[in-house]
Design a protein around this motif. Sequence first.
Motif, mmCIF file in Angstrom:
data_model
loop_
_atom_site.group_PDB
_atom_site.id
_atom_site.type_symbol
_atom_site.label_atom_id
_atom_site.label_comp_id
_atom_site.label_asym_id
_atom_site.label_seq_id
_atom_site.Cartn_x
_atom_site.Cartn_y
_atom_site.Cartn_z
ATOM 1 N N TYR A 120 0.837 -1.211 0.000
ATOM 2 C CA TYR A 120 0.000 0.000 0.000
ATOM 3 C C TYR A 120 0.867 1.254 0.000
ATOM 4 N N PHE A 121 1.865 1.296 0.864
ATOM 5 C CA PHE A 121 2.739 2.472 0.928
ATOM 6 C C PHE A 121 3.515 2.652 -0.380
ATOM 7 N N ALA A 122 3.992 1.558 -0.939
ATOM 8 C CA ALA A 122 4.772 1.648 -2.172
ATOM 9 C C ALA A 122 3.915 2.136 -3.336
ATOM 10 N N VAL A 123 2.695 1.627 -3.446
ATOM 11 C CA VAL A 123 1.810 2.040 -4.538
ATOM 12 C C VAL A 123 1.393 3.496 -4.372
ATOM 13 N N ALA A 124 1.066 3.895 -3.150
ATOM 14 C CA ALA A 124 0.672 5.290 -2.921
ATOM 15 C C ALA A 124 1.825 6.239 -3.232
ATOM 16 N N ALA A 125 3.015 5.911 -2.754
ATOM 17 C CA ALA A 125 4.161 6.776 -3.005
ATOM 18 C C ALA A 125 4.568 6.754 -4.477
ATOM 19 N N GLY A 126 4.506 5.591 -5.099
ATOM 20 C CA GLY A 126 4.848 5.504 -6.513
ATOM 21 C C GLY A 126 3.879 6.277 -7.389
ATOM 22 N N SER A 144 10.145 -4.237 7.349
ATOM 23 C CA SER A 144 9.465 -4.872 6.222
ATOM 24 C C SER A 144 8.452 -3.952 5.547
ATOM 25 N N LEU A 145 8.118 -2.833 6.171
ATOM 26 C CA LEU A 145 7.125 -1.929 5.605
ATOM 27 C C LEU A 145 7.694 -1.052 4.497
ATOM 28 N N VAL A 146 8.984 -1.085 4.309
ATOM 29 C CA VAL A 146 9.630 -0.245 3.292
ATOM 30 C C VAL A 146 10.067 -1.133 2.141
ATOM 31 N N SER A 147 9.625 -0.785 0.924
ATOM 32 C CA SER A 147 9.985 -1.544 -0.270
ATOM 33 C C SER A 147 10.392 -0.578 -1.381
ATOM 34 N N PRO A 148 11.671 -0.212 -1.447
ATOM 35 C CA PRO A 148 12.103 0.699 -2.527
ATOM 36 C C PRO A 148 11.838 0.135 -3.921
ATOM 37 N N LEU A 176 8.178 0.597 -4.678
ATOM 38 C CA LEU A 176 7.887 1.996 -5.000
ATOM 39 C C LEU A 176 8.337 2.316 -6.426
ATOM 40 N N PHE A 177 9.519 1.861 -6.786
ATOM 41 C CA PHE A 177 10.030 2.097 -8.143
ATOM 42 C C PHE A 177 9.122 1.453 -9.180
ATOM 43 N N LEU A 178 8.713 0.203 -8.953
ATOM 44 C CA LEU A 178 7.850 -0.497 -9.893
ATOM 45 C C LEU A 178 6.485 0.180 -9.999
ATOM 46 N N ALA A 179 5.925 0.611 -8.865
ATOM 47 C CA ALA A 179 4.628 1.272 -8.884
ATOM 48 C C ALA A 179 4.680 2.594 -9.632
ATOM 49 N N SER A 180 5.757 3.347 -9.465
ATOM 50 C CA SER A 180 5.867 4.630 -10.167
ATOM 51 C C SER A 180 5.966 4.427 -11.677
ATOM 52 N N PHE A 214 6.226 -10.237 -4.422
ATOM 53 C CA PHE A 214 7.663 -10.074 -4.198
ATOM 54 C C PHE A 214 7.967 -9.780 -2.732
ATOM 55 N N GLN A 215 7.181 -8.901 -2.138
ATOM 56 C CA GLN A 215 7.428 -8.529 -0.749
ATOM 57 C C GLN A 215 7.114 -9.681 0.202
ATOM 58 N N PHE A 216 6.040 -10.406 -0.075
ATOM 59 C CA PHE A 216 5.674 -11.558 0.770
ATOM 60 C C PHE A 216 6.788 -12.601 0.743
ATOM 61 N N VAL A 217 7.272 -12.934 -0.468
ATOM 62 C CA VAL A 217 8.326 -13.943 -0.588
ATOM 63 C C VAL A 217 9.614 -13.461 0.082
ATOM 64 N N ALA A 218 9.932 -12.173 -0.092
ATOM 65 C CA ALA A 218 11.163 -11.638 0.509
ATOM 66 C C ALA A 218 11.114 -11.707 2.032
ATOM 67 N N ILE A 219 9.975 -11.355 2.618
ATOM 68 C CA ILE A 219 9.851 -11.407 4.083
ATOM 69 C C ILE A 219 9.815 -12.853 4.562
#
Length: 319
Positions: free
Chosen positions: A127-133, A186-190, A193-197, A241-246
């Motif tokens: 959610y944070f990554a999509v909103a920021a992107g 885990s709440l930060v996903s650069p 964010l890049f992919l969403a933007s 991606f984030q689920f698998v990474a965590i």
Amino acid sequence: MSTAASTPTTPSVDHPAGTGSGAGRRRRERDVPSASRAAGRKPGTTIIVTAILTIVALYFLVPVYWVIVNATKTTDALFSTNGFLLGGPFHLVQNIQDVLTTNGGIYGRWVLNSLVYSGIGSLLATYFAVAAGYALAKYEFRSRNLVYAFVMGGVLVPGTATALPLFLVFSKIGLTNSYWAVLLPSLVSPFGLFLASIYARASIPDSLIEAGRIDGAGELRIFHTLVLRQLTPAIVTILLFQFVAIWNNYFLPLVMLADEKLYPITLGLDTWRAQTDRLPEYFQLTIGGALLSVIPLAILIIVLQRFWRGGLTEGSVKG
């Protein structure tokens, strides 16, 4: 005198190639693209691509196959038979029972911890990554390029490089050895964010946002009702991606956690593996636990793959 003999005959004219009638020329022009496409499909290229994809698939599937095969064996059969062939008595059910009951059922606690870390962390991070992107792609503001460069720097920095600084910061504020020590980073996903933007810049037209504003919708309502629907493929990708990474994260919990009851699956299985030197039966516990740990990821991919298919076909047919 016969009239037929006095009637002049019209000589036949052979049209040279390329100057025939309109119908023939159009037919030849239609045949050119199909011939080009046929010429572009070289058998050698197809064989090479297929071989590469087969090798990549085997690279990922062979370890899973090894785990499945050896999870069915006893400890004695594990060392006395071929690792890629079935052998000895079928012991899968007993091995799974041992995994779930050893140390008072601690494995179930590890699974629950991993679901908490991965589920909550991936949802909020997405959610944070999509909103920021989306904001980075569609809003003009000062220093936007600087923010974008900062995000790119975050993509390039590996997570292991930040684990020790995070431990020092969290130890100062008393958050080590707690759920927050794993959840907050885990709440930060650069990368998310890049992919969403990138996806928002390509798939969200400015006219859609302007239409929402003309209808009187606020910026948050536009984002939640119009934008998120268009970003579904990117959301699913970032979430997975984030689920698998965590879920697979090992180093951060190793640094942050000391209580075994807070361990995720990765760290818990490593504690079992460390005991195999003096307790060989922990080999089967580790293998059985690894087999069970793959199941949630497989279910998640199966459930979410339909959103990728829908995203790939969006916009392919224009009404």
